[in-house]
Design a protein around this motif. Structure first.
Motif, PDB file in Angstrom:
ATOM      1  N   ALA A 217       0.555  -1.199  -0.112  1.00 28.81           N
ATOM      2  CA  ALA A 217       0.032   0.195   0.035  1.00 28.81           C
ATOM      3  C   ALA A 217       0.851   1.193   0.209  1.00 28.81           C
ATOM      4  CB  ALA A 217      -1.011   0.077   1.339  1.00 28.81           C
ATOM      5  N   ASP A 218       2.015   1.207   0.875  1.00 28.41           N
ATOM      6  CA  ASP A 218       2.782   2.558   1.093  1.00 28.41           C
ATOM      7  C   ASP A 218       4.205   2.442   0.454  1.00 28.41           C
ATOM      8  OD1 ASP A 218       0.357   3.357   2.599  1.00 28.41           O
ATOM      9  OD2 ASP A 218       1.354   2.512   4.194  1.00 28.41           O
ATOM     10  N   ARG A 219       4.386   1.342  -0.201  1.00 26.30           N
ATOM     11  CA  ARG A 219       5.872   1.008  -0.587  1.00 26.30           C
ATOM     12  C   ARG A 219       6.720   1.450   0.488  1.00 26.30           C
ATOM     13  NH1 ARG A 219       6.708   2.120  -6.716  1.00 26.30           N
ATOM     14  NH2 ARG A 219       4.604   0.935  -7.704  1.00 26.30           N
ATOM     15  N   ASP A 220       6.468   1.019   1.645  1.00 22.70           N
ATOM     16  CA  ASP A 220       7.236   1.096   2.798  1.00 22.70           C
ATOM     17  C   ASP A 220       8.522   0.084   2.959  1.00 22.70           C
ATOM     18  OD1 ASP A 220       8.308   1.295   5.251  1.00 22.70           O
ATOM     19  OD2 ASP A 220       6.219   1.204   6.228  1.00 22.70           O
ATOM     20  N   LEU A 221       9.580   0.493   2.544  1.00 24.38           N
ATOM     21  CA  LEU A 221      10.837  -0.163   2.588  1.00 24.38           C
ATOM     22  C   LEU A 221      11.076  -0.624   3.980  1.00 24.38           C
ATOM     23  CD1 LEU A 221      12.842   1.270  -0.309  1.00 24.38           C
ATOM     24  CD2 LEU A 221      11.135  -0.134  -0.495  1.00 24.38           C
ATOM     25  N   ASP A 222      11.002   0.007   4.845  1.00 24.73           N
ATOM     26  CA  ASP A 222      11.521  -0.286   6.160  1.00 24.73           C
ATOM     27  C   ASP A 222      10.327  -1.643   6.433  1.00 24.73           C
ATOM     28  OD1 ASP A 222      13.196   1.567   6.677  1.00 24.73           O
ATOM     29  OD2 ASP A 222      11.749   3.031   7.399  1.00 24.73           O
ATOM     30  N   ALA A 223       9.336  -1.556   6.279  1.00 24.98           N
ATOM     31  CA  ALA A 223       8.431  -2.590   6.704  1.00 24.98           C
ATOM     32  C   ALA A 223       8.766  -3.878   5.985  1.00 24.98           C
ATOM     33  CB  ALA A 223       7.204  -2.436   6.095  1.00 24.98           C
ATOM     34  N   ALA A 224       9.436  -3.786   4.540  1.00 21.32           N
ATOM     35  CA  ALA A 224      10.076  -4.744   3.693  1.00 21.32           C
ATOM     36  C   ALA A 224      11.182  -5.497   4.446  1.00 21.32           C
ATOM     37  CB  ALA A 224      10.162  -4.375   2.494  1.00 21.32           C
ATOM     38  N   ARG A 225      11.944  -4.362   5.127  1.00 19.95           N
ATOM     39  CA  ARG A 225      13.082  -5.151   5.733  1.00 19.95           C
ATOM     40  C   ARG A 225      12.762  -5.932   7.025  1.00 19.95           C
ATOM     41  NH1 ARG A 225      14.885   0.072   4.469  1.00 19.95           N
ATOM     42  NH2 ARG A 225      15.991   0.031   2.440  1.00 19.95           N
ATOM     43  N   ARG A 226      11.764  -5.364   7.761  1.00 20.13           N
ATOM     44  CA  ARG A 226      11.240  -5.991   9.067  1.00 20.13           C
ATOM     45  C   ARG A 226      10.931  -7.356   8.900  1.00 20.13           C
ATOM     46  NH1 ARG A 226       9.372  -0.768  10.421  1.00 20.13           N
ATOM     47  NH2 ARG A 226       6.996  -1.171   9.880  1.00 20.13           N
ATOM     48  N   LEU A 227      10.103  -7.491   7.441  1.00 19.84           N
ATOM     49  CA  LEU A 227       9.784  -8.865   7.032  1.00 19.84           C
ATOM     50  C   LEU A 227      10.829  -9.754   7.158  1.00 19.84           C
ATOM     51  CD1 LEU A 227       7.276  -8.125   4.229  1.00 19.84           C
ATOM     52  CD2 LEU A 227       6.747  -9.262   6.241  1.00 19.84           C
ATOM     53  N   GLU A 228      12.089  -9.437   6.947  1.00 25.05           N
ATOM     54  CA  GLU A 228      13.249 -10.301   6.837  1.00 25.05           C
ATOM     55  C   GLU A 228      13.307 -10.791   8.366  1.00 25.05           C
ATOM     56  OE1 GLU A 228      15.235 -11.236   3.769  1.00 25.05           O
ATOM     57  OE2 GLU A 228      13.956  -9.648   2.631  1.00 25.05           O
ATOM     58  N   GLN A 229      13.422  -9.951   9.192  1.00 21.79           N
ATOM     59  CA  GLN A 229      13.428 -10.321  10.642  1.00 21.79           C
ATOM     60  C   GLN A 229      12.418 -11.225  11.101  1.00 21.79           C
ATOM     61  OE1 GLN A 229      13.756  -6.497  12.401  1.00 21.79           O
ATOM     62  NE2 GLN A 229      15.530  -5.848  11.433  1.00 21.79           N
ATOM     63  N   ASP A 230      11.389 -10.888  10.761  1.00 22.80           N
ATOM     64  CA  ASP A 230      10.230 -11.794  11.121  1.00 22.80           C
ATOM     65  C   ASP A 230      10.342 -13.180  10.663  1.00 22.80           C
ATOM     66  OD1 ASP A 230       8.663  -9.665  12.425  1.00 22.80           O
ATOM     67  OD2 ASP A 230       7.615  -9.118  10.692  1.00 22.80           O
ATOM     68  N   ASP A 231      11.028 -13.195   9.500  1.00 21.83           N
ATOM     69  CA  ASP A 231      11.272 -14.609   8.856  1.00 21.83           C
ATOM     70  C   ASP A 231      12.179 -15.323   9.657  1.00 21.83           C
ATOM     71  OD1 ASP A 231      10.506 -16.427   6.848  1.00 21.83           O
ATOM     72  OD2 ASP A 231      12.406 -16.142   5.946  1.00 21.83           O
ATOM     73  N   GLU A 232      13.348 -14.773  10.354  1.00 24.61           N
ATOM     74  CA  GLU A 232      14.037 -15.220  11.166  1.00 24.61           C
ATOM     75  C   GLU A 232      13.405 -15.779  12.325  1.00 24.61           C
ATOM     76  OE1 GLU A 232      17.522 -12.962  12.016  1.00 24.61           O
ATOM     77  OE2 GLU A 232      17.882 -12.459  10.125  1.00 24.61           O
ATOM     78  N   GLU A 233      12.400 -15.261  13.126  1.00 20.39           N
ATOM     79  CA  GLU A 233      11.676 -15.720  14.176  1.00 20.39           C
ATOM     80  C   GLU A 233      10.789 -16.833  13.802  1.00 20.39           C
ATOM     81  OE1 GLU A 233       9.233 -12.969  16.228  1.00 20.39           O
ATOM     82  OE2 GLU A 233       8.371 -14.922  17.766  1.00 20.39           O
TER      83      GLU A 233
END
Lengths: 216, 216
Positions: B140-156
């Protein structure tokens, strides 16, 4: 100019066929590693996946480049957009082969697949390898009959998956939880490889006939 | 003419956001059905998947139609090709929610997930649902920070998967083979939902920055 463009389009199809052939080899080798507990072959499957990923990226970029520069229409446009999605299917099938190889590696020097379920697992692998071969033919020759046969193979895969669950959950299963989880996940990986082969076939059917199969 | 074209492009993005929101609801409901053995909600997830599939087909056809008629270049071309692939990720996440709901249905009126592994499974589901929400924001917002946080969630998610295997294979596991297979497959489904969320994020990063993330 037009000839160079057609050559570019052909080279995308050729590379899809190459990629599909590499994937078939990966599934075949991963299965060999699994059923013979062969550490060397398992490691090779894991290492060679980078080659599949690299070719996938190259084909994708080339398809995109032709889209951007040549502004193709009609069938060519559909072919190029389909190609960018077929490479995703193929890369994923490569990843699933790596998953199979890694299950094999985890249990070595033991065999991950207990003897009484080995024939079922071997048959699942054979069906998957055959389906990737069929998908390769569908891509190379736009063979719609082969695409239809893929749907039948998929039914055999479903039946094999059900049989494997009956064996895992039957009274004669004495191997406990760990091999049961391995076999359940391995079955899932082969089933997904088959699903992606069906998806490749359907994409080609769509390209040739213009009819959207029920699920891509 | 140009305005109508921009409206069409915007509507594709809006529909991707709608689709992503529908998928988040599907994952959330499937989890509720799983953890409370709720037959009504489970059936709803299975039934509603047709709506996800229908919107996916509609978005895909519209993106393709704009590609064919408007011959977009540069960012618009990339956006439309990406859209045809993001709908595949989203449809697949919907299918995985159906798989979760079906495991729940198979074991009803019992609970598919034994009590001692329920907190781990619940957390996997929470992470997956959160990741789909993040992916929706990225789109929706082209939010690149949120995209990066997705990688951390994936580690959890990876860590939770490992924890679930330790529980399944530990001495305290007394539930035998069937619930172990259920939990292993459920873990796989949530993990794959997370993977597709990461993939959605990476596609948006590519659209915004032009840099190809390592794996799409």
């Amino acid at each position: 100019m037009r000839d160079a463009y057609l050559d570019q389009l052909d080279s995308v199809i050729e590379d899809l066929v190459t990629l599909s052939t590499m994937v078939q080899q990966a599934v075949s080798r991963a299965t060999h590693a699994l059923l013979t507990a062969d550490a060397h072959i398992a490691a090779q499957v894991v290492d060679d996946d980078a080659r599949i990923d690299a070719l996938r990226t190259a084909v994708e970029e080339r398809a995109f480049d032709i889209l951007a520069r040549q502004q193709p229409v009609a069938t060519d446009l559909r072919t190029l957009v389909a190609a960018t999605r077929m490479v995703s299917d193929l890369e994923r099938m490569g990843d699933l082969s790596v998953h199979v190889a890694k299950v094999a590696q985890l249990r070595m020097p033991a065999y991950a697949v207990p003897a009484e379920i080995e024939p079922t697992m071997r048959r699942m692998a054979e069906v998957a390898i055959h389906m990737v071969g069929q998908a390769t033919e569908v891509i190379a020759d736009r063979d719609l009959d082969a695409a239809r046969r893929l749907e039948q193979d998929d039914e055999e895969m479903d039946e094999l998956r059900r049989r494997s669950f009956r064996l895992l959950l039957g009274d004669s299963w004495t191997h406990g939880v760990e091999p049961a989880i391995d076999v359940a996940l391995l079955g899932r990986y082969y089933e997904r490889i088959g699903d992606h082969a069906v998806s490749l076939g359907r994409r080609v059917v769509y390209l040739v006939t213009g009819e959207v199969p029920q699920r891509l």
